[in-house]
Structures are given as structure tokens and as C-alpha cells.
Motif scaffolding. Structure first.
Motif, PDB file in Angstrom:
ATOM      1  N   HIS A  42     -42.768  -2.445 -34.974  1.00 56.67           N
ATOM      2  CA  HIS A  42     -43.962  -2.759 -34.125  1.00 56.67           C
ATOM      3  C   HIS A  42     -44.067  -1.858 -32.806  1.00 56.67           C
ATOM      4  O   HIS A  42     -42.602  -2.223 -31.995  1.00 56.67           O
ATOM      5  N   PRO A  43     -44.926  -1.616 -32.238  1.00 52.58           N
ATOM      6  CA  PRO A  43     -44.794  -0.571 -31.022  1.00 52.58           C
ATOM      7  C   PRO A  43     -44.512  -1.293 -29.599  1.00 52.58           C
ATOM      8  O   PRO A  43     -44.960  -2.332 -29.667  1.00 52.58           O
ATOM      9  N   ALA A  44     -43.982  -0.715 -28.865  1.00 53.03           N
ATOM     10  CA  ALA A  44     -43.745  -1.170 -27.474  1.00 53.03           C
ATOM     11  C   ALA A  44     -45.180  -1.562 -26.935  1.00 53.03           C
ATOM     12  O   ALA A  44     -46.170  -0.825 -27.091  1.00 53.03           O
ATOM     13  N   GLU A  45     -45.511  -2.799 -26.258  1.00 54.59           N
ATOM     14  CA  GLU A  45     -46.469  -3.311 -25.785  1.00 54.59           C
ATOM     15  C   GLU A  45     -46.378  -2.987 -24.203  1.00 54.59           C
ATOM     16  O   GLU A  45     -45.383  -2.757 -23.639  1.00 54.59           O
ATOM     17  N   GLY A  46     -47.489  -3.495 -23.493  1.00 59.72           N
ATOM     18  CA  GLY A  46     -47.686  -2.979 -21.956  1.00 59.72           C
ATOM     19  C   GLY A  46     -46.773  -3.668 -21.284  1.00 59.72           C
ATOM     20  O   GLY A  46     -46.208  -4.704 -21.554  1.00 59.72           O
ATOM     21  N   GLY A  47     -46.645  -3.230 -19.830  1.00 52.31           N
ATOM     22  CA  GLY A  47     -45.798  -3.732 -18.994  1.00 52.31           C
ATOM     23  C   GLY A  47     -44.685  -2.714 -18.621  1.00 52.31           C
ATOM     24  O   GLY A  47     -44.579  -1.677 -19.023  1.00 52.31           O
ATOM     25  N   ALA A  48     -43.985  -3.235 -17.627  1.00 58.87           N
ATOM     26  CA  ALA A  48     -42.826  -2.170 -17.304  1.00 58.87           C
ATOM     27  C   ALA A  48     -41.829  -1.867 -18.211  1.00 58.87           C
ATOM     28  O   ALA A  48     -41.566  -2.552 -19.141  1.00 58.87           O
ATOM     29  N   ASP A  49     -41.207  -0.562 -17.947  1.00 56.08           N
ATOM     30  CA  ASP A  49     -40.266   0.062 -19.034  1.00 56.08           C
ATOM     31  C   ASP A  49     -38.890  -0.650 -18.802  1.00 56.08           C
ATOM     32  O   ASP A  49     -37.939  -0.793 -19.826  1.00 56.08           O
ATOM     33  N   GLU A  50     -38.711  -1.364 -17.593  1.00 54.47           N
ATOM     34  CA  GLU A  50     -37.285  -2.010 -17.519  1.00 54.47           C
ATOM     35  C   GLU A  50     -37.622  -3.155 -16.762  1.00 54.47           C
ATOM     36  O   GLU A  50     -38.352  -3.217 -15.749  1.00 54.47           O
ATOM     37  N   CYS A  51     -36.777  -4.405 -16.866  1.00 58.64           N
ATOM     38  CA  CYS A  51     -36.866  -5.467 -16.098  1.00 58.64           C
ATOM     39  C   CYS A  51     -35.620  -6.015 -15.857  1.00 58.64           C
ATOM     40  O   CYS A  51     -34.565  -5.971 -16.618  1.00 58.64           O
ATOM     41  N   LEU A  85     -28.707 -11.442 -14.355  1.00 61.79           N
ATOM     42  CA  LEU A  85     -27.983 -10.742 -15.301  1.00 61.79           C
ATOM     43  C   LEU A  85     -29.103 -10.044 -16.558  1.00 61.79           C
ATOM     44  O   LEU A  85     -28.729  -9.304 -17.371  1.00 61.79           O
ATOM     45  N   LEU A  86     -30.187 -10.722 -16.392  1.00 63.39           N
ATOM     46  CA  LEU A  86     -31.219 -10.074 -17.417  1.00 63.39           C
ATOM     47  C   LEU A  86     -31.496  -8.759 -17.332  1.00 63.39           C
ATOM     48  O   LEU A  86     -31.796  -8.334 -16.043  1.00 63.39           O
ATOM     49  N   ARG A  87     -31.530  -7.875 -18.491  1.00 57.57           N
ATOM     50  CA  ARG A  87     -32.024  -6.809 -18.384  1.00 57.57           C
ATOM     51  C   ARG A  87     -32.770  -6.520 -19.585  1.00 57.57           C
ATOM     52  O   ARG A  87     -32.171  -6.900 -21.003  1.00 57.57           O
ATOM     53  N   VAL A  88     -34.062  -5.993 -19.771  1.00 57.50           N
ATOM     54  CA  VAL A  88     -34.682  -5.556 -20.871  1.00 57.50           C
ATOM     55  C   VAL A  88     -35.195  -4.199 -20.621  1.00 57.50           C
ATOM     56  O   VAL A  88     -35.851  -3.972 -19.596  1.00 57.50           O
ATOM     57  N   ARG A  89     -34.845  -3.344 -21.352  1.00 56.66           N
ATOM     58  CA  ARG A  89     -35.293  -1.751 -21.274  1.00 56.66           C
ATOM     59  C   ARG A  89     -35.774  -1.477 -22.449  1.00 56.66           C
ATOM     60  O   ARG A  89     -35.060  -1.453 -23.421  1.00 56.66           O
TER      61      ARG A  89
END
Length: 361
Positions: free
Chosen positions: A352-361, A206-210
């Protein structure tokens, strides 16, 4: 010496509902920081020490139990730092890496000079920062997502109802939408199968980080009431059954989804959505009988309303911080002047700005 830094966080909408698996929230990382310094230190041969202003009696001393290798501390506190140490140490052992001792020193900007917390997620920040430092120390090669997962496993070992939204905002930075995984299932899997197996367990489905775009047409103001809040106690006070609570979850989901749409397509309309989010917290207050919007938080929000902006408590409420969204064209001078007259401290935070990695997981 290894140093790792983590920002603070704020809930924009979806708090309380997000403790239920699959429920969404919107959060943002902000530019107040907690720093962890990790050093082999002079005591590295036999024990490790954690130095922090949170430990009034001096550094917390930890060691490994003979035979099991389990990290033990005197008077074993219910502590996020120790939980993070233990979680990463289990992973280290599962990977066959040699155990080592080290000292940890924690320096925080997430509290005032008197040690009162601002409500910016200091427990989450120290967990994320320490895991980042341990990742480098043991050369684990963790991805950003894996660091978040370890932080969540360490957190729910202490506070099983914690949503993990604060950890996600701090780990990924910027504005995010977040949907919580099934933490009860993850805890059960962790106990039965260990850390490595739990990183790919079904409980994460169910995890979503966008990542969300930074809303250039909005101003974000943060006011601090000077009164700390007991988040876990407030969350525990919510009645998690019945039709009113089910209606709250449905309405919260719709509100968060509308906020995400607003931030992505028409940021100025997010002001109206934030007003809805505040009304939802009022409904939860009436249903559960808990105090979310204190007198100072109500003043903070009503002042914003009088000046054409929108305000609401951030997170569990009961003190700590309130947030305001104002359109970019609006003057906020009047808001800040009225806050000051009512002893509401403007924290002057920026994202604090977005940091590296995918835009969604």
C-alpha cells in the motif's frame, strides 16, 4: 455517512525488540483493507451501535454515562474499538465540542471467509480507520501524526506493551522504519493530564517514523499458515531481562539499521539481512522458550532458502504470516508451488503506497 479505510501491515524486521522504547523496526503497509462506515443512524438520539463480525451476539451498544459523559458499554469488553471511541471522545470533550451518537459498521478484508485473521494487524487497522472517521465526523482537523498518536494512546490503554509499529505502518503507508516511544510514560501522562496535553508529552521524544524507498530490486512474498497467533501472549512470554535479552536488543538494532541501509542503497543485499533477522528470532526462541517459528513457518522459510530467497516469520510468529524477500531477477514459481503443496497460502499482497505528510517525524 463517513467512510475511512486502513490497510494491513507486516513486520519485516525488529519485532519483539521494538516493544522496548527507542528500539527500531522496519514495517510495510499492504493492500488488504479494513473499512469503517460511520453513520448518525436511526438510534442516534440515545445510543450508538458498532456492527462487526467480531461481535457474534450482534451489535455492540454504547452510550454516555450521565454526569461524567464517559462512554459505557454493556459487559465492557477489552476492545480496541471502544478504546478508540473513548480516546477521541475525551479529546472532543477537551475541545468543548458537543457529543453525538452514531453507528459504526466495520467491514474487513483482513480475515478469510471463515473469520480467521491473516495476521495483518486488524486491531491496529480498525483503530486507525475509526479515528480517521471520527476526525472527519467531529471536524477535529488532526494531522496524520496526531491520528497516529491517538491510535497509539487508544491501543496502549488496552495493551500497554504494544509498540505502535503496526499503527505507524498503517497510518503512513509504504515502507517505514519505526522507533517506539515510551508508552508507560505516555499512559501515566494521559491518566494525569488528558489527551490534549499528552499529544505533546515528553514520552514521545524517542518516536521516529521514517519513510523508506520502495525497493524496486526486491520481490515481497507473503505466505499464510492458516493458524492464528496470540501476539500479546507471545510477547508476554519473552524474558525481558538478563544478558541474552540485552544482546538480542543490541543485535536487533544493528540488524534493523543494516536493513534500512540496504533498502536505501542496495536493496538486493536486504535478502542477506533478512536471514540475519530470522536467526535473531531463533536465538530469542531458545532464550525465552516460546514458539516463534512453527513447523509451517519453518517450511515457508526453508522453501524460500532453497530457491535463493530469504524468509522469516512476520511479527510475533507462532502462526499467522511469513514473509520472503527475493531478488527481482529470481523466479518465485518454485517457491509458490512448494508452498501450495504444504498448504501455505500465498496472499498475493502488494505494498500500500506511502500517503501524505512529512517523510520523517
Amino acid at each position: 455517512m463517513i467512510s475511512a479505510q486502513a490497510p494491513g501491515k507486516l513486520f519485516i524486521a525488529g519485532e519483539y525488540a521494538v516493544v522496548e522504547p527507542g528500539q527500531p523496526a522496519v514495517l510495510v503497509a499492504v493492500d488488504r483493507y479494513l473499512t469503517v462506515h460511520l453513520d448518525v443512524g436511526e438510534h442516534a438520539a440515545d445510543v450508538g451501535r458498532v456492527h462487526s463480525s467480531a461481535y457474534e451476539r450482534g451489535p455492540l451498544v454504547w452510550a454516555r454515562e450521565q454526569g461524567t459523559g464517559r462512554i459505557v458499554v454493556e459487559h465492557d469488553p477489552r476492545d480496541y474499538v471502544i478504546s478508540a471511541l473513548r480516546t477521541v471522545d475525551r479529546l472532543r470533550a477537551e475541545r468543548g465540542l458537543a457529543p453525538e451518537y452514531f453507528d459504526v459498521r466495520i467491514v474487513s478484508e483482513l480475515e478469510d471467509q471463515a473469520g480467521r485473521k491473516f495476521g495483518l494487524g486488524s486491531s491496529a487497522a480498525v483503530t486507525v480507520a475509526l479515528i480517521t472517521a471520527l476526525d472527519e465526523f467531529y471536524r477535529l482537523g488532526l494531522t496524520r501524526l496526531e491520528r497516529f498518536q491517538l491510535a497509539l494512546l487508544a491501543t496502549i490503554a488496552v495493551s500497554p506493551k504494544a509498540s505502535g509499529g503496526d499503527l505507524a505502518a498503517i497510518t503512513f503507508g509504504g515502507w517505514i522504519s519505526y522507533t517506539s516511544p515510551d508508552r508507560a510514560e505516555l499512559l501515566a501522562h494521559l491518566d494525569a493530564h488528558g489527551v490534549t496535553a499528552t499529544l505533546t508529552a515528553p514520552g514521545w521524544q524517542l518516536l521516529r517514523v521514517r519513510r523508506l524507498p520502495a525497493p524496486g530490486d526486491l520481490q515481497l512474498l507473503v505466505g499464510w499458515t492458516g493458524t492464528p497467533a496470540a501476539t500479546e501472549i507471545l510477547v508476554a512470554g519473552v524474558q525481558h531481562t538478563g544478558e541474552p535479552y540485552a544482546d538480542f536488543l543490541t543485535s536487533s538494532r544493528a540488524c534493523v539499521q543494516d536493513l534500512v541501509t540496504a533498502l536505501e542503497t542496495d536493496p538486493s543485499s536486504a535478502v542477506d539481512v533478512l536471514r540475519r533477522a530470522r536467526r535473531l528470532l531463533h536465538q530469542l526462541e531458545r532464550h525465552s522458550g516460546i514458539l516463534i517459528e512453527t513447523e509451517m513457518l519453518r517450511d515457508l522459510c526453508e522453501i524460500a532458502e532453497r530457491h535463493g530467497a530469504a524468509g522469516k516469520p512476520s511479527g510475533a510468529g507462532g502462526g499467522d504470516c511469513g514473509i520472503v524477500l527475493a531478488r527481482a531477477s529470481a523466479s518465485v514459481t518454485g517457491i509458490l508451488a512448494e508452498w501450495e503443496a504444504r498448504d501455505i497460502r500465498h496472499l498475493g499482497l502488494v505494498v500500500h503506497p506511502a500517503e501524505g505528510g512529512a517523510d520523517e517525524c
